[in-house]
Design an enzyme around this catalytic site. Structure first.
Site, PDB file in Angstrom:
ATOM      1  N   PRO A  85      -3.576 -11.377  10.672  1.00 16.04           N
ATOM      2  CG  PRO A  85      -1.588 -11.602  11.848  1.00 16.04           C
ATOM      3  CD  PRO A  85      -2.213 -11.868  10.505  1.00 16.04           C
ATOM      4  CE  LYS A 124     -10.946   1.216  11.601  1.00 16.09           C
ATOM      5  NZ  LYS A 124     -10.269   1.648  10.377  1.00 16.09           N
ATOM      6  CE  LYS A 160       9.012 -13.322 -12.884  1.00 17.63           C
ATOM      7  NZ  LYS A 160       9.857 -12.761 -13.912  1.00 17.63           N
ATOM      8  CE  LYS A 168      -8.807  -2.211  13.965  1.00 16.41           C
ATOM      9  NZ  LYS A 168      -7.858  -2.918  13.117  1.00 16.41           N
ATOM     10  CG  PHE A 170      -2.444   5.981  13.530  1.00 11.71           C
ATOM     11  CD1 PHE A 170      -1.732   5.631  14.662  1.00 11.71           C
ATOM     12  CD2 PHE A 170      -2.248   7.243  12.983  1.00 11.71           C
ATOM     13  CE1 PHE A 170      -0.837   6.518  15.252  1.00 11.71           C
ATOM     14  CE2 PHE A 170      -1.358   8.145  13.555  1.00 11.71           C
ATOM     15  CZ  PHE A 170      -0.659   7.785  14.691  1.00 11.71           C
ATOM     16  CB  ILE A 184      -0.801  -6.349  14.937  1.00 12.94           C
ATOM     17  CG1 ILE A 184      -0.427  -7.149  13.683  1.00 12.94           C
ATOM     18  CG2 ILE A 184       0.326  -6.410  15.967  1.00 12.94           C
ATOM     19  CD1 ILE A 184       0.654  -6.525  12.847  1.00 12.94           C
ATOM     20  CG  ASN A 223      -0.202  -0.022   2.518  1.00 12.47           C
ATOM     21  OD1 ASN A 223       0.496   0.926   2.847  1.00 12.47           O
ATOM     22  ND2 ASN A 223      -0.328  -1.102   3.274  1.00 12.47           N
TER      23      ASN A 223
HETATM   24  O1  C5P Z   1      -8.852  -2.042  10.601  1.00 13.25           O
HETATM   25  P1  C5P Z   1      -7.933  -0.959  10.150  1.00 13.25           P
HETATM   26  O2  C5P Z   1      -6.852  -1.447   9.243  1.00 13.25           O
HETATM   27  O3  C5P Z   1      -8.606   0.263   9.610  1.00 13.25           O
HETATM   28  O4  C5P Z   1      -7.263  -0.470  11.523  1.00 13.25           O
HETATM   29  C1  C5P Z   1      -6.217   0.408  11.538  1.00 13.25           C
HETATM   30  C2  C5P Z   1      -5.424   0.266  12.804  1.00 13.25           C
HETATM   31  O5  C5P Z   1      -5.235  -1.113  13.124  1.00 13.25           O
HETATM   32  C3  C5P Z   1      -4.043   0.830  12.678  1.00 13.25           C
HETATM   33  O6  C5P Z   1      -3.647   1.269  13.952  1.00 13.25           O
HETATM   34  C4  C5P Z   1      -3.226  -0.364  12.200  1.00 13.25           C
HETATM   35  O7  C5P Z   1      -1.860  -0.217  12.518  1.00 13.25           O
HETATM   36  C5  C5P Z   1      -3.868  -1.487  12.974  1.00 13.25           C
HETATM   37  N1  C5P Z   1      -3.877  -2.801  12.284  1.00 13.25           N
HETATM   38  C6  C5P Z   1      -3.132  -3.842  12.783  1.00 13.25           C
HETATM   39  N2  C5P Z   1      -3.171  -5.064  12.162  1.00 13.25           N
HETATM   40  C7  C5P Z   1      -3.942  -5.261  11.076  1.00 13.25           C
HETATM   41  C8  C5P Z   1      -4.703  -4.198  10.553  1.00 13.25           C
HETATM   42  C9  C5P Z   1      -4.634  -2.971  11.179  1.00 13.25           C
HETATM   43  O8  C5P Z   1      -2.408  -3.666  13.766  1.00 13.25           O
HETATM   44  N3  C5P Z   1      -3.968  -6.436  10.491  1.00 13.25           N
END
Ligand code: C5P
Length: 397
Positions: A303, A337, A286, A341, A323, A305, A208
């Protein structure tokens, strides 16, 4: 906290030298005695009179100054302070320190000192990014010299990027940290940053547009307040700040393992743009085109995190911050969110392309805590980082 300390302030020759005048004021306000040293080039940007008037002390400028030698020799001068601060530290001054030169008063003092040294680099973007300067920076940090900044932003030379000297109050915070008096001294903070790369095969990956700028700025700001920072970064384009422990990862699964291994921590900040999926059937070799038609890419969820760390019953950091990059209904989505979370705070921002935030130097955030939402004005990512670091310090106090 700083009262009664003495700082030997070396002012190098760059346009940022004007900020050194404000730095002297800020230090004096805090009861710090400032012994000013002005390099020859520094004297082209600020006058000895303004420096000495603000410091309330004589400015030292010449290596071979017989009156000064009679009063206080340069060796003694170099050791009379509790900390040596170089602001601005130009590319040339950094090269001199790294090379051990002693051909003027400033470089001689820096070579002769047995006191801790903090530098605030300031220079043109290209000069900062030049391999020679980065080599010198690595040498200096390896020699135990503390570094604050530089920040990203518009520069006096009309260019844009890293090279702006840290603001006077950020330098004051770094001075406090150097004295072990920063509000985050003794605290361990984990910061995730940058994108992740999820391999499709050994040469291709899903990624990304995250540059890692906000995460790097945050890690720098936390370090400046005295925190020990574990900086877990995916393949970012912005380099990590000096003074942090860098743990480089590629995939979300690696990032999770490394974050868990870095526990316990007082706070964990998840600024990484983690990929939501990885490729379940990634090729060991490849993938060849055209053999069996188009390859099927099977995605599997990564996962989460942030949610995993926020939901831990054991070793959960006291403060877990996520974030939220949104493109619409930012406040609403971010509050949802935070609940989903299980984290304490969410730093939400609008990353729709017209804002220029993703990959840019500015940010406009909404901080969502248990007490509600705070709308912060648009500011540089360095300023967002400094402000957030202050809030984190207050929350952990
Ligand atoms: O669900 P979303 O990707 O919008 O959530 C964003 C937040 O979750 C950010 O703080 C990002 O670092 C964290 N995140 C994470 N592991 C993931 C997806 C997002 O720690 N697989």
């Amino acid at each position: 906290m700083l009262s009664g300390k003495r700082v030997l302030l070396i002012i190098g020759g760059g346009i940022a030298a004007y900020k050194a005048l404000d730095l002297i004021r800020r230090l004096k306000e805090r009861g710090v005695a400032v012994t000013p040293v002005l390099t020859r080039a520094g004297g082209e940007f600020v006058t000895p009179l303004s420096v000495s008037a603000l410091a309330g002390e004589k400015v030292h400028q010449q290596l071979f100054d017989l009156t000064a030698e009679a009063e206080m020799g340069h060796i003694e001068l170099s050791r009379s302070a509790d900390l040596v601060v170089v602001a601005p530290a130009t590319a040339d001054l950094m090269a001199k320190i790294a090379g051990g030169h002693a051909d003027d008063l400033a470089s001689t003092l820096l070579l002769a000192t047995d006191t801790a040294v903090l530098i605030a680099p300031a220079m043109n973007v290209r000069m900062w990014q030049h391999a020679a300067t980065q080599r010198n920076l690595a040498t200096l940090t390896g020699d135990g010299i503390a570094v604050v900044g530089p920040n990203d932003g518009d520069m006096a030379c009309g260019e844009y990027g890293p090279g702006r000297m840290a603001e006077p109050l950020e330098i004051v915070a770094a001075i406090e940290a150097a004295f072990g008096a920063g509000p985050l001294s003794g605290k361990h903070v984990i910061v995730t940053s940058g994108p992740t790369h999820e391999p499709i095969d050994p040469v291709r990956y899903i990624a990304n547009r995250s540059s890692g700028a906000q995460g790097a700025a945050l890690a720098g700001a936390l370090t400046a307040l005295g925190a020990r920072v574990s900086f877990v970064t995916g393949p970012a384009t912005v380099p990590p700040p000096p003074g942090v422990e860098v743990i480089a990862v590629e995939t979300a699964r690696e990032m999770q393992a490394v974050v868990e291994a870095a526990l316990p921590a007082d706070a964990a900040i998840f600024a990484a743009a983690v990929a939501d999926w990885h490729v379940a059937n990634a090729g060991a070799q490849k993938i060849k085109k055209g053999k069996d038609g188009l390859p099927e890419i099977a995605l599997k969820e990564n996962p989460d995190i942030l949610a995993a760390i926020a939901g831990r019953s054991e070793n959960r950091p006291n403060l877990v911050i996520g974030f939220a990059a949104e493109t619409e209904n930012v406040a609403e989505h971010a509050a949802a969110k935070r609940a989903r979370k299980g984290c304490d705070w969410i730093v939400a921002n609008d990353v729709s392309p017209e804002t220029g935030i993703m990959g840019g130097a500015e940010n406009k955030v909404l901080l969502i805590t248990g007490d509600g939402a705070e709308d912060w004005p648009r500011m540089s990512k360095a300023e967002v980082a400094a402000r957030l670091a202050q809030r984190i310090a207050a929350a952990l106090a």
